[in-house]
Design a protein around this motif. Structure first.
Motif, PDB file in Angstrom:
ATOM      1  N   PHE A   1       2.778   2.799   5.918  1.00 50.14           N
ATOM      2  CA  PHE A   1       3.262   1.969   4.812  1.00 50.14           C
ATOM      3  C   PHE A   1       4.269   0.941   5.329  1.00 50.14           C
TER       4      PHE A   1
ATOM      5  N   ASP B   1       0.821  -1.202   0.000  1.00 59.94           N
ATOM      6  CA  ASP B   1       0.000   0.000   0.000  1.00 59.94           C
ATOM      7  C   ASP B   1       0.860   1.260   0.000  1.00 59.94           C
ATOM      8  N   PHE B   2       1.390   1.602  -1.180  1.00 62.34           N
ATOM      9  CA  PHE B   2       2.300   2.729  -1.302  1.00 62.34           C
ATOM     10  C   PHE B   2       1.628   4.061  -1.026  1.00 62.34           C
ATOM     11  N   ALA B   3       0.305   4.106  -1.054  1.00 58.73           N
ATOM     12  CA  ALA B   3      -0.400   5.381  -0.898  1.00 58.73           C
ATOM     13  C   ALA B   3      -0.591   5.787   0.569  1.00 58.73           C
ATOM     14  N   LYS B   4      -0.148   4.921   1.490  1.00 57.95           N
ATOM     15  CA  LYS B   4      -0.273   5.297   2.916  1.00 57.95           C
ATOM     16  C   LYS B   4       0.857   6.251   3.283  1.00 57.95           C
TER      17      LYS B   4
END
Lengths: 199, 168
Positions: free
Chosen positions: A104, A96-99
């Protein structure tokens, strides 16, 4: 005295050298879609092959009900394996790179742990279905065997799935350490550095 | 999200952010040859993450998060202890002075000495993000962002100052 605002302006004005791979959004999105389609096709082919074998083998060999039940259980076991493997493929590619970085790091460490031990949750379902399936097929294949031979065949049918699982875990762990070891180390170091200062 | 929508959104994000993300890649890697690799990985992760974007953050903050996290787990091709690759000299445009080019080179060299997370934080600051935005990207507190930036600025000042005096 270094003026940071001047440095900021300088930074934002910097030109970028021409790249052999000039960023082209359209070309990139096409490549990504093709890759995803290819993975989906490969996984569908594997599932189709499994289904074909599950239907073809009993019919071709004129298997009785016991053997067919055994094949069905093996099919359940292999399906569990395929589904977990498919989820795994998606999992590593989709950390989950968008955290925010702190979250992350945590979620990546969990995801990587799942990758190292992918069948933690389904171990017993997988093993029991394989053991029962192989034993049912073995039982249906016995013809006037001695007690010793029967016991030996059933021992093999029981031991084989455990052995295959154990070997698979060993190989997977080696590959995991090679491919993901450095990332894991880095994530652990980052978690330690961030521990006291996260939101 | 349909394929067409995803592609449209991806292209929009790509065009708006490619320059700043490439600068971030340069700042982090300090190696022109690997910038393309890291940039492609970042954009691949943007593509994969688009369906789950619900507008809970600004799109630029969301893209920076992906860029920072991708950079943090990126496996560089050179190892610790190796000499850093030579910087490209053409980082400044033709219209900028030699002095500016030299200052930029010194800035890149100074940033390259920082640890991974600090390199990314200072690059975000140079891109114009506020302390609050940097905190949203990294997930650390605003106060700690301030502490880190203060230390980073001291280090940069020292290194750039030494490099400047060394040339005088």
């Amino acid at each position: 005295m270094v003026e940071f605002d001047e440095l900021r302006q300088l930074w934002q004005k910097q030109a970028q050298p021409d790249s052999a791979l000039a960023p082209d959004g359209r070309a990139m999105s096409e490549v990504l879609r093709r890759f995803h389609r290819r993975q989906t096709v490969i996984n569908c082919l594997r599932a189709s092959l499994l289904l074909f074998m599950a239907i073809f083998v009993p019919i071709r060999n004129h298997m009785g009900p016991t053997a067919v039940a055994g094949v069905a259980l093996l099919f359940v076991g292999m399906t569990i394996y395929l589904v977990e493997d498919w989820r795994n493929q998606i999992g590593i590619a989709r950390l989950d790179f968008a955290k925010p970085s702190a979250g992350f790091v945590e979620s990546s460490l969990l995801r990587l742990r799942d990758m190292r031990y992918p069948f933690r949750r389904t171990f017993w379902v997988l093993i029991v279905s394989m053991v029962c399936g192989m034993n049912l097929i073995t039982w249906s294949a016995e013809h006037h065997s001695t007690v010793f031979k029967t016991a030996l065949m059933h021992s093999n049918a029981t031991a084989f799935p455990f052995l295959a699982y154990w070997l698979g875990v060993k190989i997977r762990a080696k590959r995991f350490d090679l491919e993901c070891g450095p990332i894991l180390e880095k994530l652990l170091a980052m978690r330690q550095a961030m521990e006291e200062h996260t939101v | 999200m349909t394929h067409a929508e995803r592609e449209r959104q991806f292209l929009e994000v790509f065009e708006k952010n490619k320059a700043s993300i490439r600068r971030l890649c340069y700042g982090y890697l300090n190696s022109a040859s690997e910038v393309d690799d890291l940039f492609q990985e970042i954009m691949t992760n943007v593509w994969h993450s688009l369906p789950s974007f619900r507008g809970e953050a600004r799109i630029s903050t969301w893209v920076y998060r992906i860029a920072v996290n991708t950079a943090l787990v990126y496996r560089k091709k050179w190892k610790h202890g190796e000499e850093l690759p030579e910087l490209a000299d053409d980082r400044c445009g033709a219209h900028q002075s030699l002095e500016d080019a030299e200052r930029l080179r010194m800035l890149h060299a100074a940033i390259a000495t920082l640890p991974d997370q600090d390199r990314l934080i200072v690059t975000l600051l140079l891109e114009g993000l506020s302390y609050k935005e940097i905190a949203e990207v990294t997930g650390i507190t605003v106060n700690y962002v301030g502490v880190k930036i203060s230390r980073i600025k001291d280090v940069l000042e020292q290194l750039i100052g030494e490099a400047t005096h060394g040339r005088v």
